[in-house]
Design a protein around this motif. Structure first.
Motif, PDB file in Angstrom:
ATOM      1  N   ASP A 224       0.874  -1.222  -0.124  1.00  0.00           N
ATOM      2  CA  ASP A 224      -0.233   0.162  -0.072  1.00  0.00           C
ATOM      3  C   ASP A 224       0.693   1.031  -0.205  1.00  0.00           C
ATOM      4  OD1 ASP A 224      -2.520  -1.107   0.130  1.00  0.00           O
ATOM      5  OD2 ASP A 224      -2.635  -1.163   1.959  1.00  0.00           O
ATOM      6  N   VAL A 225       2.081   1.283   0.843  1.00  0.00           N
ATOM      7  CA  VAL A 225       3.104   2.341   1.337  1.00  0.00           C
ATOM      8  C   VAL A 225       3.661   2.244  -0.428  1.00  0.00           C
ATOM      9  CG1 VAL A 225       5.057   3.547   1.545  1.00  0.00           C
ATOM     10  CG2 VAL A 225       3.679   1.980   3.400  1.00  0.00           C
ATOM     11  N   ALA A 226       4.071   1.808  -1.162  1.00  0.00           N
ATOM     12  CA  ALA A 226       4.569   1.850  -2.418  1.00  0.00           C
ATOM     13  C   ALA A 226       3.962   2.508  -3.404  1.00  0.00           C
ATOM     14  CB  ALA A 226       5.239   0.273  -2.752  1.00  0.00           C
ATOM     15  N   ASP A 227       2.087   1.663  -3.353  1.00  0.00           N
ATOM     16  CA  ASP A 227       1.761   2.077  -4.738  1.00  0.00           C
ATOM     17  C   ASP A 227       1.044   3.597  -4.532  1.00  0.00           C
ATOM     18  OD1 ASP A 227       1.356  -0.688  -5.086  1.00  0.00           O
ATOM     19  OD2 ASP A 227      -0.735  -0.553  -4.302  1.00  0.00           O
ATOM     20  N   ARG A 228       1.514   4.009  -3.244  1.00  0.00           N
ATOM     21  CA  ARG A 228       1.153   5.500  -2.916  1.00  0.00           C
ATOM     22  C   ARG A 228       1.995   6.457  -3.252  1.00  0.00           C
ATOM     23  NH1 ARG A 228      -3.378   7.300   0.777  1.00  0.00           N
ATOM     24  NH2 ARG A 228      -2.071   9.501   1.233  1.00  0.00           N
ATOM     25  N   MET A 229       3.585   6.272  -2.971  1.00  0.00           N
ATOM     26  CA  MET A 229       4.378   6.200  -3.444  1.00  0.00           C
ATOM     27  C   MET A 229       4.207   6.712  -4.251  1.00  0.00           C
ATOM     28  SD  MET A 229       7.473   4.830  -0.830  1.00  0.00           S
ATOM     29  CE  MET A 229       7.701   5.578   1.119  1.00  0.00           C
ATOM     30  N   VAL A 230       4.075   5.616  -5.582  1.00  0.00           N
ATOM     31  CA  VAL A 230       3.964   5.605  -6.789  1.00  0.00           C
ATOM     32  C   VAL A 230       4.091   6.475  -7.554  1.00  0.00           C
ATOM     33  CG1 VAL A 230       3.795   4.044  -9.476  1.00  0.00           C
ATOM     34  CG2 VAL A 230       4.893   3.558  -6.559  1.00  0.00           C
ATOM     35  N   ALA A 231       1.768   6.673  -7.130  1.00  0.00           N
ATOM     36  CA  ALA A 231       1.228   7.353  -7.345  1.00  0.00           C
ATOM     37  C   ALA A 231       1.186   9.289  -7.397  1.00  0.00           C
ATOM     38  CB  ALA A 231      -0.067   7.286  -6.099  1.00  0.00           C
ATOM     39  N   CYS A 232       2.130   9.384  -6.366  1.00  0.00           N
ATOM     40  CA  CYS A 232       2.544  10.904  -5.764  1.00  0.00           C
ATOM     41  C   CYS A 232       4.211  11.241  -6.838  1.00  0.00           C
ATOM     42  CB  CYS A 232       2.735  10.529  -4.539  1.00  0.00           C
ATOM     43  SG  CYS A 232       1.414  10.509  -3.396  1.00  0.00           S
ATOM     44  N   GLY A 233       4.528   9.928  -7.150  1.00  0.00           N
ATOM     45  CA  GLY A 233       5.625  11.181  -8.362  1.00  0.00           C
ATOM     46  C   GLY A 233       7.640  10.108  -7.944  1.00  0.00           C
ATOM     47  N   ILE A 234       7.257   9.459  -6.855  1.00  0.00           N
ATOM     48  CA  ILE A 234       7.938   8.655  -6.170  1.00  0.00           C
ATOM     49  C   ILE A 234       8.883   7.552  -7.187  1.00  0.00           C
ATOM     50  CG2 ILE A 234       8.949   7.114  -4.531  1.00  0.00           C
ATOM     51  CD1 ILE A 234       7.767   8.740  -2.739  1.00  0.00           C
ATOM     52  N   THR A 235      10.241   7.648  -8.062  1.00  0.00           N
ATOM     53  CA  THR A 235      10.902   6.371  -8.362  1.00  0.00           C
ATOM     54  C   THR A 235      11.393   5.641  -8.038  1.00  0.00           C
ATOM     55  OG1 THR A 235      11.656   8.915  -9.617  1.00  0.00           O
ATOM     56  CG2 THR A 235      10.314   8.280 -10.602  1.00  0.00           C
ATOM     57  N   SER A 236      12.038   6.142  -6.905  1.00  0.00           N
ATOM     58  CA  SER A 236      13.100   5.148  -6.125  1.00  0.00           C
ATOM     59  C   SER A 236      12.550   4.648  -4.864  1.00  0.00           C
ATOM     60  CB  SER A 236      14.667   5.691  -6.037  1.00  0.00           C
ATOM     61  OG  SER A 236      14.959   5.957  -7.523  1.00  0.00           O
ATOM     62  N   ILE A 237      12.357   3.054  -4.865  1.00  0.00           N
ATOM     63  CA  ILE A 237      11.586   2.973  -3.072  1.00  0.00           C
ATOM     64  C   ILE A 237      12.847   2.020  -2.444  1.00  0.00           C
ATOM     65  CG2 ILE A 237       9.817   2.091  -2.203  1.00  0.00           C
ATOM     66  CD1 ILE A 237       8.435   2.388  -4.060  1.00  0.00           C
ATOM     67  N   LEU A 238      13.303   2.184  -1.186  1.00  0.00           N
ATOM     68  CA  LEU A 238      14.259   1.427  -0.383  1.00  0.00           C
ATOM     69  C   LEU A 238      13.119   0.710   0.193  1.00  0.00           C
ATOM     70  CD1 LEU A 238      17.181   0.679  -0.308  1.00  0.00           C
ATOM     71  CD2 LEU A 238      16.731   2.261   1.664  1.00  0.00           C
ATOM     72  N   ASN A 239      13.354  -0.604   0.328  1.00  0.00           N
ATOM     73  CA  ASN A 239      11.980  -1.283   1.407  1.00  0.00           C
ATOM     74  C   ASN A 239      12.623  -1.951   2.335  1.00  0.00           C
ATOM     75  OD1 ASN A 239       9.778  -2.869   1.996  1.00  0.00           O
ATOM     76  ND2 ASN A 239       9.917  -4.048   0.935  1.00  0.00           N
ATOM     77  N   PHE A 240      12.223  -0.915   3.298  1.00  0.00           N
ATOM     78  CA  PHE A 240      12.992  -2.462   5.083  1.00  0.00           C
ATOM     79  C   PHE A 240      12.038  -3.539   5.472  1.00  0.00           C
ATOM     80  CE2 PHE A 240      16.529   1.126   4.779  1.00  0.00           C
ATOM     81  CZ  PHE A 240      17.329   0.777   5.249  1.00  0.00           C
ATOM     82  N   ALA A 241      10.585  -3.288   4.123  1.00  0.00           N
ATOM     83  CA  ALA A 241      10.104  -4.254   5.082  1.00  0.00           C
ATOM     84  C   ALA A 241       9.901  -5.907   4.830  1.00  0.00           C
ATOM     85  CB  ALA A 241       8.546  -4.328   4.671  1.00  0.00           C
ATOM     86  N   PRO A 242       9.894  -6.317   5.378  1.00  0.00           N
ATOM     87  CA  PRO A 242      10.459  -8.394   5.141  1.00  0.00           C
ATOM     88  C   PRO A 242       9.015  -9.120   4.271  1.00  0.00           C
ATOM     89  CG  PRO A 242       9.792  -7.565   7.363  1.00  0.00           C
ATOM     90  CD  PRO A 242       9.776  -6.446   6.955  1.00  0.00           C
ATOM     91  N   SER A 243       8.551  -8.207   3.194  1.00  0.00           N
ATOM     92  CA  SER A 243       8.163  -8.421   1.895  1.00  0.00           C
ATOM     93  C   SER A 243       7.867  -8.033   0.253  1.00  0.00           C
ATOM     94  CB  SER A 243       6.375  -8.056   2.356  1.00  0.00           C
ATOM     95  OG  SER A 243       6.694  -6.994   2.129  1.00  0.00           O
ATOM     96  N   VAL A 244       8.298  -8.941   0.055  1.00  0.00           N
ATOM     97  CA  VAL A 244       8.049  -7.958  -1.827  1.00  0.00           C
ATOM     98  C   VAL A 244       7.171  -7.303  -1.988  1.00  0.00           C
ATOM     99  CG1 VAL A 244       8.167  -8.630  -4.379  1.00  0.00           C
ATOM    100  CG2 VAL A 244       9.011 -10.185  -2.118  1.00  0.00           C
ATOM    101  N   ILE A 245       7.370  -6.557  -3.071  1.00  0.00           N
ATOM    102  CA  ILE A 245       6.628  -5.028  -3.283  1.00  0.00           C
ATOM    103  C   ILE A 245       6.361  -4.870  -4.734  1.00  0.00           C
ATOM    104  CG2 ILE A 245       6.556  -4.066  -1.544  1.00  0.00           C
ATOM    105  CD1 ILE A 245       8.595  -2.050  -2.370  1.00  0.00           C
TER     106      ILE A 245
END
Lengths: 223, 223
Positions: free
Chosen positions: A171-192
């Motif tokens: 959910d967080v990743a989807d919202r980030m992408v919708a806002c225009g973020i183009t690079s994500i560093l994921n510390f959560a232990p799950s695949v996005i």
């Protein structure tokens, strides 16, 4: 020279750098920073390779992509090589970053001096928990997750850090992408999953422990 | 076969595995765990390579060190390959671990599910701050740093994690080594020196951010 690459000064690389080399550049930069802190002005490729934990042939090959070959008999100029690598990585510029999830990990990341010293500036900490809003952590305001778009636009944020629980990460990743973020560093232990054009890097804090375990096991077998 | 290696079952590797391959094994294991969670029973080298973010020739070469070649036309058995890699790394056994430093990062690490699921069991959290002793974090007792030796001996701890401030890291490492710890994972943003025979891995939380910055910069140049 390709049509897309504007003319560059002599010595600058125009090639695409292999991904494995890109991943080692921050390691070289860290080793050079340590040398600089010890007032070391020049270093041989062997010294730098040892400090970075790679072999010197690989180091020389990697640095050749940056057009950096050192001086015969002298080696590399530490400060200039730091600058070259930092410029190539892009950490000579300012990178505003948002962190989503203000648990212990989010707190630790907000306080992490290694981000600030490399040009990463945390502009906001976002959390879904209303009771946290208005707190200040490491000099940064904790704000509502709903403020994400406004913050991204105001600060020109390209990079988002997910320190939220695994269940919330997509959910967080989807919202980030919708806002225009183009690079994500994921510390959560799950695949996005993200659309094409968005880069995701995942940090698994257990990887290094597993490498240590491998060597511990070998030591036990050999003793 | 060397004199040091006892006889092994057919299919097991007797070679020393290159360091770069060792570093990728936990990444393959993570990718295989994700496939297993999605009830995938077999996978091609291409599928696994994509999931792990490497090219498939490199993957096949890496797995050949484990004596694992897959079945032509079928690919790899996900569960068996997970077992092979986990055994090779050593994470099929139990690894008692101590964490020193119970700030936000120490808290986050104590709560990190990725340690427990890979056989790393945090047996104690140690802190120099007396006022924290007796606290319980993530089900683990916070104890005095002076208890380190007793804890290492009682639990047979080989791996220590430093989550202390940079200024304290070398002291913590020295004490760990004196107590018999032979592998150290250092989260503190400082370089520590240890005697021969002790392995140190350093986690730099900004490395992945720097790799993202490199790609962001490239995107900006190309657009």
């Amino acid at each position: 020279m390709t049509a897309r690459t504007p003319s560059r000064t002599l010595g600058e690389s125009v090639r695409d750098i292999p991904e494995a080399t890109v991943a080692r550049l921050p390691v070289y930069l860290r080793a050079l920073n340590t040398l600089a802190e010890a007032d070391t002005r020049t270093c041989s490729s062997e010294e730098l390779a040892t400090a970075a934990g790679v072999n010197s042939a690989k180091l020389r090959k990697d640095l050749s992509y940056l057009g950096s070959y050192g001086t015969r008999g002298v080696g590399y100029d530490v400060d200039y090589l730091r600058y070259q690598i930092a410029r190539e990585i892009g950490v000579t510029q300012d990178w505003p970053v948002v962190i989503v999830g203000i648990g212990n990990l989010g707190h630790a990341l907000a306080n992490y001096s290694g981000f600030r010293s490399r040009g990463f500036r945390v502009v906001a900490l976002l959390d879904a928990d209303d009771t946290r809003h208005g707190e200040v952590v490491a000099g940064v305001d904790v704000r509502a997750f709903d403020d994400l778009e406004e913050i991204v636009t105001t600060h020109g944020v390209a990079i988002g850090v997910i320190a939220a629980p695994a269940a919330a990460a997509q959910d967080v990743a989807d919202r980030m992408v919708a806002c225009g973020i183009t690079s994500i560093l994921n510390f959560a232990p799950s695949v996005i999953s993200v659309p094409d054009g968005v880069d995701v890097r995942k940090v698994d804090l257990s990887i290094e422990l597993q490498i240590l375990a491998y060597h511990e096991q070998r030591k036990a077998q050999l003793s």
